[in-house]
Scaffold this motif. Structure first.
Motif, mmCIF file in Angstrom:
data_model
loop_
_atom_site.group_PDB
_atom_site.id
_atom_site.type_symbol
_atom_site.label_atom_id
_atom_site.label_comp_id
_atom_site.label_asym_id
_atom_site.label_seq_id
_atom_site.Cartn_x
_atom_site.Cartn_y
_atom_site.Cartn_z
ATOM 1 N N GLY A 85 -47.453 -88.877 -1.328
ATOM 2 C CA GLY A 85 -46.623 -87.691 -1.496
ATOM 3 C C GLY A 85 -46.220 -87.055 -0.187
ATOM 4 O O GLY A 85 -45.905 -85.858 -0.145
ATOM 5 N N ILE A 111 -51.739 -80.970 -7.695
ATOM 6 C CA ILE A 111 -50.597 -80.466 -6.939
ATOM 7 C C ILE A 111 -49.719 -79.607 -7.838
ATOM 8 O O ILE A 111 -49.765 -79.735 -9.064
ATOM 9 C CB ILE A 111 -49.744 -81.607 -6.343
ATOM 10 C CG1 ILE A 111 -49.030 -82.377 -7.459
ATOM 11 C CG2 ILE A 111 -50.582 -82.538 -5.481
ATOM 12 C CD1 ILE A 111 -47.939 -83.292 -6.958
ATOM 13 N N ALA A 113 -46.038 -78.816 -9.185
ATOM 14 C CA ALA A 113 -44.826 -79.609 -9.378
ATOM 15 C C ALA A 113 -43.765 -78.766 -10.063
ATOM 16 O O ALA A 113 -44.077 -77.821 -10.797
ATOM 17 C CB ALA A 113 -45.123 -80.854 -10.195
ATOM 18 N N PRO A 126 -42.898 -83.043 -6.946
ATOM 19 C CA PRO A 126 -43.900 -82.294 -6.184
ATOM 20 C C PRO A 126 -43.270 -81.121 -5.433
ATOM 21 O O PRO A 126 -42.292 -81.295 -4.710
ATOM 22 C CB PRO A 126 -44.467 -83.340 -5.216
ATOM 23 C CG PRO A 126 -44.249 -84.652 -5.920
ATOM 24 C CD PRO A 126 -42.947 -84.489 -6.655
#
Length: 253
Positions: A85, A111, A113, A126
Motif C-alpha cells: 500500500g 487501515i 479506506a 486506501p
C-alpha cells in the motif's frame, strides 16, 4: 549512502540518499526509446522520465553482469512496496546523487479506506493514497491525445474510469466523482459513480489463485459478511501510464 526513517502523518517515510553521479535523464530516455518502451515522439516530463527506471527490461548498463544490466530489480522493488500500500519516489540531480523515498502506511493491518460505488459495485481505496475528492460534470472532462484530462486549479490531471478498467457497464450520469490519488507529481484522478464514505478495514490477501489479477490489493469484509475488493492504486497508476503510451503509439502510426 545515508538512510533516514521518520513518521509523517499516517505514513512511515524511508529515505535512501547516495552521493553518486545521479540519474542521467537523457540516457534513460534514450534507452527507453531504443527498447521501444515509449514512442520516439512522446514528450515526457522529468518525473515521467525518472519513472521509466521502474519499467521491467530497462537498464542503462552497457554490459550485463551478475548484479546489474538485466533490467530487473527496480520494478520488483516498486511492486513489493505497492503490495504494502505504499509508494516509491525518486529525486535526483546529475553529479549530486539521488534520493529514493519509500512511503509506507504506518500500520499494515487495519487501515482507513474510502468506499466508492462503480457500476453498482463497492470498492475500497486506501485513504493513505487519497489526496482529495471532487464532483465533476461530464462536460468538464476533456480528451487530449486519446486520454481523459481534467483541469484542476490550472493543472491538467490524467483521469482513469474505473468501470472501463474492470469492464463494468457504465451508467449514464449527470455527474461523477473524481478521487485524486497519489503524491507529489505522481497523481491520477479515478472516476467513480459515488462516494459512500470512510470505513476501517483489514486488507486480506486474495489468495494464490487470484493474486495475479491486476488492479486489486486484496479484499476486505464490511458489514454482515459483505466482501469488497480493495483497489491497488499503484497498479491503476501504471494502467493509466500504459494507456497513455499505447495512445501515443497509435497516434504515431
Amino acid at each position: 549512502i545515508t538512510l533516514r526513517a521518520f513518521p509523517k502523518g499516517n505514513h512511515v517515510i524511508i529515505e535512501v540518499h547516495d552521493d553518486g553521479a545521479g540519474i542521467d535523464m537523457n540516457k534513460v530516455l534514450l534507452k527507453a526509446r531504443e527498447r521501444k518502451l515509449i514512442p520516439e515522439e512522446q514528450v515526457l516530463s522529468k518525473q515521467e522520465i525518472i519513472d521509466l527506471i521502474f519499467l521491467p527490461g530497462l537498464s542503462t548498463k552497457a554490459e550485463v553482469s551478475e548484479v546489474s544490466g538485466r533490467g530487473v530489480g527496480m520494478d520488483v522493488v516498486k511492486n513489493k512496496i505497492a503490495a504494502l500500500g505504499g509508494f516509491v519516489d525518486v529525486e535526483t540531480e546529475v553529479g549530486k546523487g539521488a534520493v529514493f523515498i519509500l512511503t509506507l502506511p504506518i500500520t499494515l493491518a487495519i487501515i482507513k479506506a474510502l468506499l466508492v460505488n462503480v457500476s453498482g459495485e463497492t470498492f475500497a481505496i486506501p485513504i493513505a493514497s487519497v489526496a482529495e475528492t471532487m464532483v465533476v460534470q461530464p462536460d468538464e472532462i476533456q480528451t487530449i491525445e486519446g486520454r481523459e484530462i481534467l483541469n484542476v486549479r490550472g493543472e491538467m490531471l490524467s483521469l482513469l474510469t474505473v468501470s472501463d478498467v474492470f469492464r463494468l457497464q457504465q451508467a449514464v450520469r449527470d455527474k461523477f466523482f473524481v478521487i485524486i490519488v497519489g503524491m507529489g507529481e505522481r497523481r491520477l484522478g479515478l472516476i467513480v459513480d459515488d462516494v459512500l464514505g470512510q470505513h476501517e478495514i483489514v486488507i486480506k490477501s486474495l489468495g494464490e489463485y487470484l493474486s495475479g489479477i491486476p488492479g486489486f490489493a486484496g479484499a476486505a469484509e464490511i458489514g454482515k459478511h459483505e466482501i469488497i475488493l480493495v483497489l491497488d492504486v499503484e497498479a491503476l497508476m501504471e494502467e493509466s501510464s500504459l494507456r497513455r503510451r499505447m495512445a501515443s503509439k497509435t497516434e504515431g502510426t
